[in-house]
Scaffold this motif. Sequence first.
Motif, PDB file in Angstrom:
ATOM      1  N   UNK A  32       1.065  -0.966   0.209  1.00 46.37           N
ATOM      2  CA  UNK A  32       0.037   0.156   0.159  1.00 46.37           C
ATOM      3  C   UNK A  32       1.075   1.305   0.234  1.00 46.37           C
ATOM      4  N   UNK A  33       1.574   1.538   0.682  1.00 52.26           N
ATOM      5  CA  UNK A  33       2.911   2.185   1.443  1.00 52.26           C
ATOM      6  C   UNK A  33       4.463   2.159   1.192  1.00 52.26           C
ATOM      7  N   UNK A  34       4.824   2.759   0.623  1.00 53.72           N
ATOM      8  CA  UNK A  34       6.124   2.841   0.669  1.00 53.72           C
ATOM      9  C   UNK A  34       7.090   3.705   0.810  1.00 53.72           C
ATOM     10  N   UNK A  37       5.830   7.644   0.666  1.00 54.50           N
ATOM     11  CA  UNK A  37       6.052   8.561   1.102  1.00 54.50           C
ATOM     12  C   UNK A  37       7.372   9.276   2.366  1.00 54.50           C
ATOM     13  N   UNK A  38       8.544   9.773   2.207  1.00 55.46           N
ATOM     14  CA  UNK A  38       9.529   9.959   2.430  1.00 55.46           C
ATOM     15  C   UNK A  38       9.279  10.979   3.554  1.00 55.46           C
ATOM     16  N   UNK A  59       4.071  12.190  -2.005  1.00 52.77           N
ATOM     17  CA  UNK A  59       2.862  12.092  -1.348  1.00 52.77           C
ATOM     18  C   UNK A  59       2.141  12.984  -0.164  1.00 52.77           C
ATOM     19  N   UNK A  60       3.452  12.392   1.288  1.00 51.54           N
ATOM     20  CA  UNK A  60       4.337  12.897   2.047  1.00 51.54           C
ATOM     21  C   UNK A  60       5.134  12.946   2.830  1.00 51.54           C
ATOM     22  N   UNK A  61       5.693  13.662   3.707  1.00 54.67           N
ATOM     23  CA  UNK A  61       5.873  13.434   4.725  1.00 54.67           C
ATOM     24  C   UNK A  61       6.242  13.669   5.403  1.00 54.67           C
ATOM     25  N   UNK A  62       6.950  12.266   6.544  1.00 55.18           N
ATOM     26  CA  UNK A  62       7.512  11.843   7.918  1.00 55.18           C
ATOM     27  C   UNK A  62       7.695  12.741   9.183  1.00 55.18           C
ATOM     28  N   UNK A  74       1.545  14.689   6.201  1.00 56.92           N
ATOM     29  CA  UNK A  74       1.797  14.460   7.120  1.00 56.92           C
ATOM     30  C   UNK A  74       1.290  13.489   7.913  1.00 56.92           C
ATOM     31  N   UNK A  75       3.324  12.128   7.534  1.00 58.99           N
ATOM     32  CA  UNK A  75       2.791  11.253   9.113  1.00 58.99           C
ATOM     33  C   UNK A  75       3.648  11.481  10.530  1.00 58.99           C
ATOM     34  N   UNK A  76       3.561  11.589  11.388  1.00 58.54           N
ATOM     35  CA  UNK A  76       4.261  11.670  12.470  1.00 58.54           C
ATOM     36  C   UNK A  76       5.062  10.364  12.674  1.00 58.54           C
TER      37      UNK A  76
END
Length: 266
Positions: free
Chosen positions: A39-41, A82-83, A110-113, A135-137
Amino acid sequence: RKPVTVPGLRAMKGEGRRIVVLTAYDYSFAWQLETAGVDVALVGDSLGMVVQGHASTLPVTLDHMVYHTAAVARGLSATLLVSDLPFMSDRDVPHMLDAGARLVGEGGAAMVKIEGAAPHILDGIHALASRAIPVCAHLGLTPQSVHKFGGFRIQGREQEAADRVVAEAKAVEQAGADLLVLEGVPTALGERVTRAVGIPVIGIGAGPHCDGQVLVLQDMLGITPGKRPKFSKDFLAGRDSVAAALAAYADDVRSGAFPAPEHCFS
Ligand code: KIV
Ligand code: NA
């Protein structure tokens, strides 16, 4: 396969469908994740350890992250990218915005952590989210804090520390995070955090009750130099291809077979 989206991940939590996440650092393995239906890389700053050979994630720069993110992006289509914001690129809100702009704009994430829930991090999460950068926490054992922790140690073992992680999880959600990685905490705390927030919680060494699981690719292929971490599993052992290992991991996360008790902390 339908593209995985940020709202789609939240829907998966609501429906009780577990989210399958793995790290990737290059085009070829990204394509393998894509093909396996991951689902997510996550382009993790763990690349400092498993790609660059450092003892921690601290030497990784924003240029390194942009380079690897762009390579991974070329291997993906439906898998969400996600990066990580690397060490000190989160030093203040302007740097967080610059890093987010580069990882999304140049890298194709698409999203940053972002690690932690310090006041300036909460401000940064809000600043990014309000500029349409999801954002991914990342809470619990946050590897960029290795020197503060005195090593890679399980977090939230005492009641007070556990309560603090739950409060941090609510705070990052309130600040605007759309996803949460929870690393290196006891199983009971993994369950508490997962129930405390509406956003999906992706566990690594956080027990079986999270909304999804993530592992470092090299760990789950059994090719990490040295000792494999307790919370990971070699999915290539007894199988004849990387594709088969990835498929087995995806199946075991979705069914709940992974993580088993021997991969968890009490
Ligand atoms: O850098 C990384 O790979 C990570 C995951 C282990 C969550 O942050
Ligand atoms: Na990371």
